[in-house]
Write a protein that holds these residues in place. Structure first.
Motif, mmCIF file in Angstrom:
data_model
loop_
_atom_site.group_PDB
_atom_site.id
_atom_site.type_symbol
_atom_site.label_atom_id
_atom_site.label_comp_id
_atom_site.label_asym_id
_atom_site.label_seq_id
_atom_site.Cartn_x
_atom_site.Cartn_y
_atom_site.Cartn_z
ATOM 1 N N GLU A 74 0.817 -1.214 0.000
ATOM 2 C CA GLU A 74 0.000 0.000 0.000
ATOM 3 C C GLU A 74 0.852 1.265 0.000
ATOM 4 O O GLU A 74 0.309 2.367 -0.098
ATOM 5 N N HIS A 75 2.176 1.123 0.107
ATOM 6 C CA HIS A 75 3.064 2.292 0.205
ATOM 7 C C HIS A 75 4.235 2.127 -0.770
ATOM 8 O O HIS A 75 5.258 1.524 -0.452
ATOM 9 N N PRO A 76 4.095 2.656 -2.000
ATOM 10 C CA PRO A 76 5.108 2.443 -3.046
ATOM 11 C C PRO A 76 6.493 2.987 -2.686
ATOM 12 O O PRO A 76 7.489 2.461 -3.179
ATOM 13 N N ARG A 77 6.573 4.016 -1.849
ATOM 14 C CA ARG A 77 7.913 4.508 -1.470
ATOM 15 C C ARG A 77 8.657 3.458 -0.650
ATOM 16 O O ARG A 77 9.844 3.216 -0.848
ATOM 17 N N PHE A 78 7.949 2.844 0.294
ATOM 18 C CA PHE A 78 8.584 1.786 1.081
ATOM 19 C C PHE A 78 8.998 0.629 0.178
ATOM 20 O O PHE A 78 10.076 0.052 0.338
ATOM 21 N N ALA A 79 8.137 0.271 -0.769
ATOM 22 C CA ALA A 79 8.459 -0.830 -1.693
ATOM 23 C C ALA A 79 9.706 -0.497 -2.499
ATOM 24 O O ALA A 79 10.576 -1.360 -2.706
ATOM 25 N N ALA A 80 9.820 0.765 -2.952
ATOM 26 C CA ALA A 80 10.996 1.172 -3.733
ATOM 27 C C ALA A 80 12.268 1.100 -2.887
ATOM 28 O O ALA A 80 13.327 0.677 -3.372
ATOM 29 N N LEU A 81 12.192 1.516 -1.623
ATOM 30 C CA LEU A 81 13.369 1.461 -0.743
ATOM 31 C C LEU A 81 13.820 0.019 -0.519
ATOM 32 O O LEU A 81 15.018 -0.278 -0.507
ATOM 33 N N LEU A 82 12.858 -0.877 -0.355
ATOM 34 C CA LEU A 82 13.197 -2.281 -0.099
ATOM 35 C C LEU A 82 13.756 -2.970 -1.336
ATOM 36 O O LEU A 82 14.469 -3.968 -1.234
ATOM 37 N N ASP A 83 13.447 -2.421 -2.528
ATOM 38 C CA ASP A 83 13.913 -3.032 -3.778
ATOM 39 C C ASP A 83 15.363 -2.681 -4.104
ATOM 40 O O ASP A 83 15.944 -3.268 -5.020
ATOM 41 N N HIS A 84 15.943 -1.705 -3.410
ATOM 42 C CA HIS A 84 17.325 -1.292 -3.675
ATOM 43 C C HIS A 84 18.224 -1.680 -2.509
ATOM 44 O O HIS A 84 17.831 -1.562 -1.341
ATOM 45 N N GLU A 85 19.428 -2.127 -2.829
ATOM 46 C CA GLU A 85 20.349 -2.525 -1.758
ATOM 47 C C GLU A 85 20.949 -1.330 -1.052
ATOM 48 O O GLU A 85 21.300 -1.405 0.124
ATOM 49 N N GLY A 86 21.098 -0.209 -1.747
ATOM 50 C CA GLY A 86 21.703 0.976 -1.157
ATOM 51 C C GLY A 86 20.689 2.057 -0.867
ATOM 52 O O GLY A 86 19.474 1.859 -1.006
ATOM 53 N N PRO A 87 21.167 3.247 -0.466
ATOM 54 C CA PRO A 87 20.275 4.371 -0.164
ATOM 55 C C PRO A 87 19.533 4.847 -1.405
ATOM 56 O O PRO A 87 20.053 4.777 -2.527
ATOM 57 N N THR A 88 18.320 5.342 -1.188
ATOM 58 C CA THR A 88 17.504 5.897 -2.264
ATOM 59 C C THR A 88 16.985 7.259 -1.836
ATOM 60 O O THR A 88 16.456 7.404 -0.731
ATOM 61 N N ARG A 89 17.149 8.254 -2.723
ATOM 62 C CA ARG A 89 16.576 9.578 -2.478
ATOM 63 C C ARG A 89 15.510 9.842 -3.529
ATOM 64 O O ARG A 89 15.763 9.685 -4.727
ATOM 65 N N PHE A 90 14.321 10.233 -3.078
ATOM 66 C CA PHE A 90 13.230 10.486 -4.003
ATOM 67 C C PHE A 90 13.269 11.931 -4.491
ATOM 68 O O PHE A 90 13.569 12.849 -3.701
ATOM 69 N N PRO A 91 12.958 12.164 -5.744
ATOM 70 C CA PRO A 91 12.896 13.548 -6.237
ATOM 71 C C PRO A 91 11.844 14.340 -5.474
ATOM 72 O O PRO A 91 10.834 13.792 -5.036
ATOM 73 N N ALA A 92 12.080 15.632 -5.322
ATOM 74 C CA ALA A 92 11.142 16.485 -4.580
ATOM 75 C C ALA A 92 9.766 16.493 -5.231
ATOM 76 O O ALA A 92 8.753 16.664 -4.549
ATOM 77 N N ASP A 93 9.719 16.286 -6.548
ATOM 78 C CA ASP A 93 8.429 16.297 -7.246
ATOM 79 C C ASP A 93 7.910 14.892 -7.520
ATOM 80 O O ASP A 93 7.058 14.692 -8.397
ATOM 81 N N SER A 94 8.383 13.914 -6.762
ATOM 82 C CA SER A 94 7.936 12.536 -6.957
ATOM 83 C C SER A 94 6.427 12.443 -6.769
ATOM 84 O O SER A 94 5.857 13.025 -5.846
ATOM 85 N N SER A 95 5.785 11.679 -7.633
ATOM 86 C CA SER A 95 4.331 11.511 -7.543
ATOM 87 C C SER A 95 3.933 10.402 -6.576
ATOM 88 O O SER A 95 2.739 10.212 -6.296
ATOM 89 N N LEU A 96 4.916 9.678 -6.028
ATOM 90 C CA LEU A 96 4.601 8.592 -5.102
ATOM 91 C C LEU A 96 4.133 9.163 -3.774
ATOM 92 O O LEU A 96 4.795 10.024 -3.194
ATOM 93 N N PRO A 97 2.995 8.713 -3.246
ATOM 94 C CA PRO A 97 2.516 9.234 -1.950
ATOM 95 C C PRO A 97 3.491 8.875 -0.834
ATOM 96 O O PRO A 97 4.095 7.797 -0.846
ATOM 97 N N ASP A 98 3.632 9.796 0.119
ATOM 98 C CA ASP A 98 4.533 9.562 1.248
ATOM 99 C C ASP A 98 3.732 9.030 2.432
ATOM 100 O O ASP A 98 2.762 9.651 2.867
#
Length: 514
Positions: A74-98
Protein backbone atom coordinates in the motif's frame (compact mmCIF):
# COMPACT_ATOMS: atom_id res chain seq x y z
CA UNK A 1 29.67 15.89 6.79
CA UNK A 2 33.33 15.05 7.33
CA UNK A 3 34.58 11.55 7.98
CA UNK A 4 35.73 12.73 11.40
CA UNK A 5 32.21 13.93 12.27
CA UNK A 6 30.77 10.61 11.15
CA UNK A 7 33.36 8.66 13.11
CA UNK A 8 32.79 10.68 16.30
CA UNK A 9 29.04 10.03 16.04
CA UNK A 10 29.43 6.33 15.36
CA UNK A 11 31.90 5.56 18.17
CA UNK A 12 29.22 5.70 20.95
CA UNK A 13 26.98 3.39 18.90
CA UNK A 14 29.85 0.95 18.38
CA UNK A 15 30.48 1.01 22.13
CA UNK A 16 26.79 0.27 22.68
CA UNK A 17 27.24 -3.08 20.93
CA UNK A 18 29.10 -4.41 23.96
CA UNK A 19 26.74 -2.88 26.53
CA UNK A 20 23.75 -4.51 28.21
CA UNK A 21 20.89 -2.39 26.83
CA UNK A 22 17.21 -3.04 26.24
CA UNK A 23 16.32 -3.59 22.58
CA UNK A 24 14.13 -0.49 22.49
CA UNK A 25 16.90 1.70 23.91
CA UNK A 26 19.41 0.42 21.35
CA UNK A 27 17.02 1.21 18.51
CA UNK A 28 16.12 4.65 19.85
CA UNK A 29 19.78 5.65 20.28
CA UNK A 30 20.37 4.56 16.71
CA UNK A 31 17.55 6.75 15.36
CA UNK A 32 18.52 9.72 17.54
CA UNK A 33 22.10 9.55 16.24
CA UNK A 34 20.91 9.31 12.64
CA UNK A 35 18.80 12.43 13.05
CA UNK A 36 21.75 14.27 14.59
CA UNK A 37 24.08 13.21 11.76
CA UNK A 38 21.83 13.88 8.79
CA UNK A 39 19.82 17.11 8.25
CA UNK A 40 16.33 15.67 8.64
CA UNK A 41 13.18 16.70 10.50
CA UNK A 42 12.06 13.13 11.18
CA UNK A 43 13.74 9.72 11.23
CA UNK A 44 12.52 6.18 11.79
CA UNK A 45 13.65 2.57 12.07
CA UNK A 46 11.13 0.02 10.81
CA UNK A 47 11.24 -3.77 10.87
CA UNK A 48 9.85 -5.88 8.03
CA UNK A 49 7.51 -8.58 9.38
CA UNK A 50 5.97 -10.55 6.55
CA UNK A 51 4.51 -7.92 4.23
CA UNK A 52 4.27 -5.25 6.93
CA UNK A 53 6.70 -2.62 8.22
CA UNK A 54 6.52 -2.08 11.98
CA UNK A 55 8.04 1.12 13.48
CA UNK A 56 10.51 0.25 16.26
CA UNK A 57 11.93 3.72 17.00
CA UNK A 58 11.02 7.22 15.76
CA UNK A 59 12.11 10.82 16.17
CA UNK A 60 10.13 13.81 14.93
CA UNK A 61 6.86 11.95 14.33
CA UNK A 62 3.54 11.98 16.18
CA UNK A 63 3.27 9.50 19.06
CA UNK A 64 0.69 7.31 17.33
CA UNK A 65 3.21 6.48 14.55
CA UNK A 66 4.66 3.69 16.71
CA UNK A 67 1.30 1.95 16.72
CA UNK A 68 0.89 2.00 12.95
CA UNK A 69 1.50 -1.01 10.72
CA UNK A 70 2.44 -0.17 7.12
CA UNK A 71 1.63 -2.83 4.50
CA UNK A 72 4.36 -2.52 1.88
CA UNK A 73 2.00 -3.07 -1.05
CA UNK A 74 0.00 0.00 0.00
CA UNK A 75 3.06 2.29 0.21
CA UNK A 76 5.11 2.44 -3.05
CA UNK A 77 7.91 4.51 -1.47
CA UNK A 78 8.58 1.79 1.08
CA UNK A 79 8.46 -0.83 -1.69
CA UNK A 80 11.00 1.17 -3.73
CA UNK A 81 13.37 1.46 -0.74
CA UNK A 82 13.20 -2.28 -0.10
CA UNK A 83 13.91 -3.03 -3.78
CA UNK A 84 17.32 -1.29 -3.67
CA UNK A 85 20.35 -2.53 -1.76
CA UNK A 86 21.70 0.98 -1.16
CA UNK A 87 20.28 4.37 -0.16
CA UNK A 88 17.50 5.90 -2.26
CA UNK A 89 16.58 9.58 -2.48
CA UNK A 90 13.23 10.49 -4.00
CA UNK A 91 12.90 13.55 -6.24
CA UNK A 92 11.14 16.48 -4.58
CA UNK A 93 8.43 16.30 -7.25
CA UNK A 94 7.94 12.54 -6.96
CA UNK A 95 4.33 11.51 -7.54
CA UNK A 96 4.60 8.59 -5.10
CA UNK A 97 2.52 9.23 -1.95
CA UNK A 98 4.53 9.56 1.25
CA UNK A 99 3.32 7.30 4.09
CA UNK A 100 4.46 9.90 6.63
CA UNK A 101 2.38 12.78 5.26
CA UNK A 102 0.68 14.48 8.20
CA UNK A 103 2.70 12.58 10.81
CA UNK A 104 5.75 14.86 11.04
CA UNK A 105 5.60 17.03 14.18
CA UNK A 106 6.77 20.19 12.47
CA UNK A 107 4.07 20.19 9.82
CA UNK A 108 0.27 19.82 9.88
CA UNK A 109 -0.60 19.68 6.20
CA UNK A 110 0.36 17.76 3.08
CA UNK A 111 4.12 17.54 2.45
CA UNK A 112 3.81 18.64 -1.18
CA UNK A 113 7.48 19.54 -1.56
CA UNK A 114 10.03 17.90 0.69
CA UNK A 115 13.09 15.73 0.73
CA UNK A 116 12.77 12.03 1.46
CA UNK A 117 15.33 9.26 1.50
CA UNK A 118 15.93 5.89 3.05
CA UNK A 119 18.04 2.79 3.10
CA UNK A 120 17.29 -0.91 3.65
CA UNK A 121 18.88 -2.82 6.52
CA UNK A 122 20.12 -6.14 5.20
CA UNK A 123 20.65 -9.31 7.21
CA UNK A 124 22.30 -12.19 5.37
CA UNK A 125 21.59 -10.41 2.11
CA UNK A 126 17.86 -10.09 2.75
CA UNK A 127 15.88 -6.99 3.82
CA UNK A 128 15.36 -6.89 7.59
CA UNK A 129 13.85 -3.40 7.66
CA UNK A 130 14.33 0.25 6.73
CA UNK A 131 15.93 3.48 7.91
CA UNK A 132 13.97 6.50 6.67
CA UNK A 133 14.68 10.24 6.78
CA UNK A 134 12.26 13.07 5.96
CA UNK A 135 12.94 16.78 5.64
CA UNK A 136 10.48 19.60 5.01
CA UNK A 137 12.78 21.58 2.68
CA UNK A 138 13.07 20.23 -0.88
CA UNK A 139 16.85 20.39 -1.11
CA UNK A 140 17.85 19.40 2.42
CA UNK A 141 19.57 16.17 1.36
CA UNK A 142 21.30 17.71 -1.67
CA UNK A 143 24.75 17.36 -0.11
CA UNK A 144 24.23 14.21 1.93
CA UNK A 145 27.00 11.70 1.31
CA UNK A 146 25.23 8.49 0.29
CA UNK A 147 28.30 6.49 1.30
CA UNK A 148 27.93 7.85 4.85
CA UNK A 149 24.29 6.80 4.96
CA UNK A 150 25.28 3.36 3.70
CA UNK A 151 27.92 3.14 6.43
CA UNK A 152 25.31 4.10 9.00
CA UNK A 153 22.96 1.43 7.63
CA UNK A 154 25.76 -1.12 8.05
CA UNK A 155 26.13 -0.11 11.69
CA UNK A 156 22.36 -0.39 12.08
CA UNK A 157 22.58 -3.92 10.70
CA UNK A 158 25.30 -4.69 13.27
CA UNK A 159 23.05 -3.37 16.03
CA UNK A 160 20.15 -5.48 14.79
CA UNK A 161 22.46 -8.49 14.60
CA UNK A 162 23.47 -7.98 18.25
CA UNK A 163 19.81 -7.80 19.31
CA UNK A 164 19.00 -10.93 17.31
CA UNK A 165 21.95 -12.85 18.78
CA UNK A 166 21.07 -11.83 22.34
CA UNK A 167 17.52 -13.01 21.72
CA UNK A 168 18.76 -16.33 20.39
CA UNK A 169 21.04 -16.86 23.38
CA UNK A 170 18.03 -16.41 25.64
CA UNK A 171 16.34 -19.39 23.98
CA UNK A 172 18.36 -21.92 25.92
CA UNK A 173 15.88 -24.78 25.89
CA UNK A 174 13.74 -26.65 23.39
CA UNK A 175 10.62 -25.24 25.02
CA UNK A 176 11.87 -21.69 24.54
CA UNK A 177 12.72 -22.37 20.89
CA UNK A 178 9.21 -23.68 20.32
CA UNK A 179 7.84 -20.54 21.91
CA UNK A 180 9.82 -18.31 19.55
CA UNK A 181 8.61 -20.31 16.53
CA UNK A 182 5.06 -20.00 17.80
CA UNK A 183 5.30 -16.21 18.07
CA UNK A 184 6.60 -16.00 14.51
CA UNK A 185 3.85 -18.32 13.32
CA UNK A 186 1.18 -16.28 15.08
CA UNK A 187 2.58 -13.05 13.64
CA UNK A 188 2.20 -14.46 10.15
CA UNK A 189 -1.36 -15.63 10.75
CA UNK A 190 -2.87 -12.39 11.96
CA UNK A 191 -2.14 -8.69 11.82
CA UNK A 192 -3.78 -8.17 15.19
CA UNK A 193 -1.29 -8.04 18.01
CA UNK A 194 -0.88 -6.91 21.59
CA UNK A 195 0.37 -3.33 21.26
CA UNK A 196 1.68 -1.25 24.14
CA UNK A 197 4.64 0.07 26.09
CA UNK A 198 3.06 1.00 29.44
CA UNK A 199 4.17 -0.71 32.68
CA UNK A 200 0.71 -2.32 32.97
CA UNK A 201 1.03 -3.76 29.46
CA UNK A 202 4.59 -4.96 30.08
CA UNK A 203 3.45 -6.78 33.24
CA UNK A 204 0.79 -8.56 31.21
CA UNK A 205 3.34 -9.57 28.56
CA UNK A 206 5.61 -10.92 31.30
CA UNK A 207 2.72 -13.03 32.58
CA UNK A 208 2.07 -14.38 29.08
CA UNK A 209 5.74 -15.30 28.63
CA UNK A 210 5.75 -17.03 32.01
CA UNK A 211 2.45 -18.93 31.77
CA UNK A 212 2.49 -19.68 28.04
CA UNK A 213 5.06 -22.51 27.96
CA UNK A 214 3.35 -24.30 30.88
CA UNK A 215 0.26 -26.48 30.51
CA UNK A 216 -1.61 -24.76 33.34
CA UNK A 217 -5.23 -23.73 32.99
CA UNK A 218 -5.32 -19.93 32.65
CA UNK A 219 -8.23 -17.73 33.76
CA UNK A 220 -8.13 -14.35 32.03
CA UNK A 221 -10.13 -11.64 33.77
CA UNK A 222 -10.82 -8.07 32.80
CA UNK A 223 -13.48 -5.64 31.73
CA UNK A 224 -15.41 -5.95 28.48
CA UNK A 225 -13.36 -4.85 25.48
CA UNK A 226 -9.84 -5.11 26.96
CA UNK A 227 -8.73 -7.80 24.50
CA UNK A 228 -9.03 -11.00 26.52
CA UNK A 229 -9.27 -13.14 23.36
CA UNK A 230 -6.05 -11.61 22.01
CA UNK A 231 -4.37 -12.49 25.30
CA UNK A 232 -5.67 -16.06 25.05
CA UNK A 233 -4.23 -16.34 21.53
CA UNK A 234 -0.90 -15.00 22.77
CA UNK A 235 -0.80 -17.56 25.61
CA UNK A 236 -1.53 -20.33 23.10
CA UNK A 237 1.13 -18.99 20.69
CA UNK A 238 3.69 -19.06 23.52
CA UNK A 239 2.98 -22.70 24.33
CA UNK A 240 4.32 -25.98 22.91
CA UNK A 241 0.78 -26.51 21.56
CA UNK A 242 1.06 -23.52 19.23
CA UNK A 243 1.15 -25.62 16.06
CA UNK A 244 -2.10 -27.27 17.09
CA UNK A 245 -5.45 -25.47 16.90
CA UNK A 246 -6.93 -23.07 19.41
CA UNK A 247 -10.70 -23.59 19.39
CA UNK A 248 -12.87 -20.78 20.76
CA UNK A 249 -16.41 -20.86 22.06
CA UNK A 250 -18.45 -17.99 23.48
CA UNK A 251 -20.38 -19.50 26.38
CA UNK A 252 -22.73 -16.51 26.56
CA UNK A 253 -23.87 -16.91 22.96
CA UNK A 254 -25.16 -20.48 23.35
CA UNK A 255 -28.64 -21.52 24.52
CA UNK A 256 -28.38 -23.55 27.73
CA UNK A 257 -29.80 -26.61 25.99
CA UNK A 258 -26.96 -26.65 23.43
CA UNK A 259 -23.95 -25.94 25.64
CA UNK A 260 -23.23 -29.61 26.38
CA UNK A 261 -23.54 -30.58 22.73
CA UNK A 262 -21.18 -27.80 21.64
CA UNK A 263 -18.57 -28.73 24.26
CA UNK A 264 -18.75 -32.52 24.28
CA UNK A 265 -20.43 -33.37 20.95
CA UNK A 266 -23.44 -35.65 20.42
CA UNK A 267 -24.47 -38.83 18.68
CA UNK A 268 -27.21 -39.28 16.16
CA UNK A 269 -30.67 -39.28 17.77
CA UNK A 270 -29.45 -37.78 21.07
CA UNK A 271 -32.09 -35.04 20.74
CA UNK A 272 -34.41 -33.54 18.17
CA UNK A 273 -32.31 -32.28 15.27
CA UNK A 274 -29.30 -34.51 15.97
CA UNK A 275 -29.33 -36.20 12.56
CA UNK A 276 -25.70 -37.35 12.69
CA UNK A 277 -22.76 -37.80 15.07
CA UNK A 278 -20.88 -34.61 15.81
CA UNK A 279 -17.61 -33.85 17.56
CA UNK A 280 -17.66 -31.18 20.25
CA UNK A 281 -15.18 -28.38 20.83
CA UNK A 282 -13.08 -30.49 23.21
CA UNK A 283 -12.46 -33.13 20.55
CA UNK A 284 -11.76 -30.48 17.90
CA UNK A 285 -9.13 -28.96 20.21
CA UNK A 286 -7.39 -32.28 20.91
CA UNK A 287 -3.66 -31.66 21.21
CA UNK A 288 -4.20 -27.92 21.27
CA UNK A 289 -6.08 -25.33 23.31
CA UNK A 290 -9.74 -24.73 24.09
CA UNK A 291 -10.67 -21.11 24.82
CA UNK A 292 -13.90 -20.64 26.79
CA UNK A 293 -14.92 -17.00 26.49
CA UNK A 294 -17.52 -15.60 28.90
CA UNK A 295 -16.99 -18.69 31.08
CA UNK A 296 -18.97 -17.02 33.86
CA UNK A 297 -22.14 -17.73 31.86
CA UNK A 298 -21.86 -21.54 32.06
CA UNK A 299 -24.81 -23.24 33.79
CA UNK A 300 -24.06 -25.07 37.05
CA UNK A 301 -24.88 -28.48 35.55
CA UNK A 302 -22.33 -27.95 32.76
CA UNK A 303 -19.72 -26.79 35.27
CA UNK A 304 -20.04 -30.14 37.04
CA UNK A 305 -19.49 -32.07 33.82
CA UNK A 306 -16.54 -29.90 32.84
CA UNK A 307 -14.90 -30.68 36.16
CA UNK A 308 -14.64 -34.35 35.21
CA UNK A 309 -13.10 -33.55 31.81
CA UNK A 310 -10.54 -31.21 33.35
CA UNK A 311 -9.61 -33.76 36.00
CA UNK A 312 -9.38 -36.90 33.86
CA UNK A 313 -9.47 -35.86 30.22
CA UNK A 314 -12.46 -38.19 29.76
CA UNK A 315 -15.74 -37.12 28.18
CA UNK A 316 -18.92 -38.58 26.77
CA UNK A 317 -20.81 -37.20 23.81
CA UNK A 318 -24.44 -36.32 24.55
CA UNK A 319 -26.51 -39.48 24.14
CA UNK A 320 -23.52 -41.84 24.30
CA UNK A 321 -22.01 -44.03 27.04
CA UNK A 322 -18.67 -44.33 25.23
CA UNK A 323 -15.70 -42.72 27.00
CA UNK A 324 -13.41 -40.57 24.86
CA UNK A 325 -10.03 -39.20 25.90
CA UNK A 326 -8.92 -35.68 25.01
CA UNK A 327 -5.64 -33.85 25.58
CA UNK A 328 -6.59 -30.19 25.81
CA UNK A 329 -5.19 -27.12 27.52
CA UNK A 330 -7.97 -24.87 28.80
CA UNK A 331 -7.90 -21.08 28.74
CA UNK A 332 -10.97 -19.27 30.05
CA UNK A 333 -12.00 -15.62 30.15
CA UNK A 334 -14.65 -13.64 31.98
CA UNK A 335 -15.57 -10.07 32.87
CA UNK A 336 -17.40 -11.30 35.96
CA UNK A 337 -16.10 -11.46 39.52
CA UNK A 338 -16.24 -15.24 39.87
CA UNK A 339 -15.19 -15.14 43.52
CA UNK A 340 -18.29 -13.09 44.25
CA UNK A 341 -20.37 -15.45 42.10
CA UNK A 342 -19.09 -18.37 44.21
CA UNK A 343 -20.00 -16.56 47.44
CA UNK A 344 -23.50 -15.93 46.08
CA UNK A 345 -23.91 -19.60 45.17
CA UNK A 346 -24.17 -18.92 41.44
CA UNK A 347 -20.87 -20.59 40.61
CA UNK A 348 -19.26 -23.83 41.76
CA UNK A 349 -16.29 -23.30 44.05
CA UNK A 350 -14.50 -26.45 42.86
CA UNK A 351 -14.92 -25.48 39.21
CA UNK A 352 -13.69 -21.93 39.88
CA UNK A 353 -10.51 -23.26 41.50
CA UNK A 354 -9.97 -25.61 38.54
CA UNK A 355 -10.19 -22.63 36.19
CA UNK A 356 -8.02 -20.22 38.14
CA UNK A 357 -4.83 -22.29 38.38
CA UNK A 358 -3.05 -19.32 36.76
CA UNK A 359 -5.16 -16.14 36.99
CA UNK A 360 -4.20 -13.39 34.57
CA UNK A 361 -5.73 -9.90 34.73
CA UNK A 362 -5.90 -7.70 31.63
CA UNK A 363 -5.69 -4.00 32.64
CA UNK A 364 -8.39 -1.59 31.47
CA UNK A 365 -7.38 0.94 28.83
CA UNK A 366 -7.66 3.88 31.23
CA UNK A 367 -4.73 2.42 33.23
CA UNK A 368 -2.42 2.17 30.22
CA UNK A 369 -1.53 5.84 29.68
CA UNK A 370 -0.02 6.62 26.28
CA UNK A 371 -0.76 3.12 25.02
CA UNK A 372 -4.03 4.78 23.98
CA UNK A 373 -2.16 6.70 21.28
CA UNK A 374 -0.24 3.63 20.08
CA UNK A 375 -3.47 1.69 19.73
CA UNK A 376 -5.05 4.70 18.05
CA UNK A 377 -2.22 4.69 15.51
CA UNK A 378 -2.91 1.03 14.73
CA UNK A 379 -6.64 1.66 14.20
CA UNK A 380 -5.98 4.87 12.23
CA UNK A 381 -3.77 2.97 9.79
CA UNK A 382 -6.40 0.23 9.41
CA UNK A 383 -9.07 2.82 8.63
CA UNK A 384 -6.78 4.81 6.34
CA UNK A 385 -6.39 1.72 4.16
CA UNK A 386 -10.09 0.80 4.43
CA UNK A 387 -11.25 4.29 3.39
CA UNK A 388 -8.61 4.67 0.67
CA UNK A 389 -7.11 7.79 2.24
CA UNK A 390 -3.60 9.11 1.71
CA UNK A 391 -3.20 9.81 5.43
CA UNK A 392 -5.39 9.70 8.53
CA UNK A 393 -4.14 11.46 11.63
CA UNK A 394 -5.08 12.98 14.98
CA UNK A 395 -4.88 16.65 15.89
CA UNK A 396 -3.17 17.63 19.14
CA UNK A 397 -6.49 18.32 20.87
CA UNK A 398 -7.84 14.96 19.70
CA UNK A 399 -4.85 13.19 21.26
CA UNK A 400 -5.47 15.06 24.52
CA UNK A 401 -9.16 14.12 24.43
CA UNK A 402 -8.40 10.44 23.83
CA UNK A 403 -5.92 10.43 26.71
CA UNK A 404 -8.46 12.11 29.03
CA UNK A 405 -11.46 9.92 28.25
CA UNK A 406 -12.15 7.08 30.78
CA UNK A 407 -12.88 4.39 28.12
CA UNK A 408 -15.60 2.33 29.81
CA UNK A 409 -15.66 0.11 26.69
CA UNK A 410 -11.86 -0.13 26.59
CA UNK A 411 -9.99 -1.08 23.38
CA UNK A 412 -13.14 -2.19 21.58
CA UNK A 413 -14.69 1.22 22.20
CA UNK A 414 -11.52 2.95 20.94
CA UNK A 415 -11.52 0.83 17.77
CA UNK A 416 -15.18 1.49 17.02
CA UNK A 417 -14.92 5.19 17.87
CA UNK A 418 -11.98 5.77 15.51
CA UNK A 419 -13.63 3.82 12.69
CA UNK A 420 -16.96 5.61 13.11
CA UNK A 421 -15.39 9.06 13.49
CA UNK A 422 -13.14 8.63 10.45
CA UNK A 423 -16.09 7.62 8.27
CA UNK A 424 -18.35 10.42 9.54
CA UNK A 425 -15.63 13.08 9.25
CA UNK A 426 -14.79 12.00 5.71
CA UNK A 427 -18.48 12.18 4.80
CA UNK A 428 -18.61 15.82 5.93
CA UNK A 429 -15.83 16.93 3.56
CA UNK A 430 -16.89 18.91 0.51
CA UNK A 431 -13.96 17.43 -1.41
CA UNK A 432 -12.02 14.27 -0.69
CA UNK A 433 -8.85 15.40 1.16
CA UNK A 434 -5.36 13.97 0.83
CA UNK A 435 -4.93 14.11 4.61
CA UNK A 436 -7.88 13.69 6.95
CA UNK A 437 -7.24 15.08 10.42
CA UNK A 438 -9.59 14.03 13.23
CA UNK A 439 -10.14 16.66 15.92
CA UNK A 440 -11.57 16.46 19.43
CA UNK A 441 -14.78 17.99 18.10
CA UNK A 442 -15.09 15.21 15.52
CA UNK A 443 -15.05 12.60 18.29
CA UNK A 444 -17.95 14.36 19.99
CA UNK A 445 -16.98 13.68 23.58
CA UNK A 446 -19.45 15.10 26.07
CA UNK A 447 -17.84 17.49 28.58
CA UNK A 448 -18.90 15.21 31.45
CA UNK A 449 -17.27 12.16 29.82
CA UNK A 450 -13.72 13.54 29.94
CA UNK A 451 -11.82 13.00 33.16
CA UNK A 452 -9.03 15.08 34.61
CA UNK A 453 -5.66 13.64 35.52
CA UNK A 454 -6.15 14.60 39.17
CA UNK A 455 -7.10 11.61 41.30
CA UNK A 456 -9.62 12.59 44.00
CA UNK A 457 -9.11 11.59 47.61
CA UNK A 458 -11.85 9.01 48.17
CA UNK A 459 -10.47 7.52 51.35
CA UNK A 460 -13.11 9.11 53.56
CA UNK A 461 -15.91 8.12 51.12
CA UNK A 462 -14.87 4.50 50.65
CA UNK A 463 -17.90 2.22 51.15
CA UNK A 464 -17.99 -0.37 53.91
CA UNK A 465 -17.28 -3.08 51.34
CA UNK A 466 -13.88 -1.53 50.54
CA UNK A 467 -12.35 -1.46 47.08
CA UNK A 468 -14.68 -3.97 45.43
CA UNK A 469 -17.79 -2.16 46.62
CA UNK A 470 -16.28 1.16 45.46
CA UNK A 471 -15.78 -0.26 41.96
CA UNK A 472 -19.34 -1.62 41.92
CA UNK A 473 -20.65 1.76 43.07
CA UNK A 474 -18.76 3.50 40.27
CA UNK A 475 -20.10 1.02 37.69
CA UNK A 476 -23.64 1.56 38.95
CA UNK A 477 -23.29 5.36 38.76
CA UNK A 478 -21.71 5.24 35.28
CA UNK A 479 -24.40 2.95 33.89
CA UNK A 480 -27.23 4.84 35.59
CA UNK A 481 -26.02 8.16 34.13
CA UNK A 482 -25.69 6.66 30.64
CA UNK A 483 -29.18 5.13 30.81
CA UNK A 484 -30.60 8.50 31.85
CA UNK A 485 -28.82 10.32 28.98
CA UNK A 486 -30.23 7.82 26.51
CA UNK A 487 -33.80 7.76 27.91
CA UNK A 488 -33.22 4.15 29.08
CA UNK A 489 -32.73 2.98 25.49
CA UNK A 490 -30.53 -0.12 25.94
CA UNK A 491 -29.22 -0.15 22.37
CA UNK A 492 -28.10 3.50 22.56
CA UNK A 493 -26.62 2.97 26.02
CA UNK A 494 -24.68 -0.08 24.81
CA UNK A 495 -23.27 1.94 21.88
CA UNK A 496 -22.22 4.81 24.15
CA UNK A 497 -20.46 2.52 26.61
CA UNK A 498 -18.96 0.28 23.93
CA UNK A 499 -20.66 -2.80 25.39
CA UNK A 500 -22.38 -5.75 23.79
CA UNK A 501 -26.12 -5.43 24.46
CA UNK A 502 -26.31 -8.88 26.08
CA UNK A 503 -23.42 -7.95 28.38
CA UNK A 504 -25.14 -4.67 29.20
CA UNK A 505 -28.29 -6.57 30.17
CA UNK A 506 -26.33 -8.80 32.53
CA UNK A 507 -24.41 -5.86 34.00
CA UNK A 508 -27.61 -3.90 34.62
CA UNK A 509 -29.17 -6.93 36.29
CA UNK A 510 -26.12 -7.49 38.51
CA UNK A 511 -26.10 -3.83 39.55
CA UNK A 512 -29.83 -3.82 40.31
CA UNK A 513 -30.67 -1.35 37.54
CA UNK A 514 -33.01 -3.56 35.53
Amino acid sequence: MTHKTLLNALIPLVNDLSRDLADGERYQRLVDTMQALFPCDAAALLRLTGDTLVPLAINGFSNDTLGRRFRVQEHPRFAALLDHEGPTRFPADSSLPDPYDGLVHAHDGVLEVHDCMGCPILMNGRPWGLLTLDALAPDRFEHVDMASLQAFASLAAATVNVVERISMLALDSEQERMRADAYRLAAGQSRRELIGQSPAHQRLMDEIRLAGPSDMTVLITGETGVGKELVANAVHAASPRARKPIISINCAALPETLVESELFGHVRGAFSGAVSDRRGKFELAHGGTLFLDEVGELPLVVQAKLLRVLASGQLQRVGSDEERHVDVRLIAATNRDLEAEVREGRYRSDFYHRLSVYPMHVPPLRERGHDILLLSGFFLEENRARLGLHSLRLSADAQDALLSYPWPGNIRELEHLIGRTALQTLGRQAQRPQILTLTAKDFGFRPDSVVTTTVPDIGSDLPNGGFREAVTSYERRLLSDSLARNQHNLAATARELGLDRANLNRLAKRLGLK
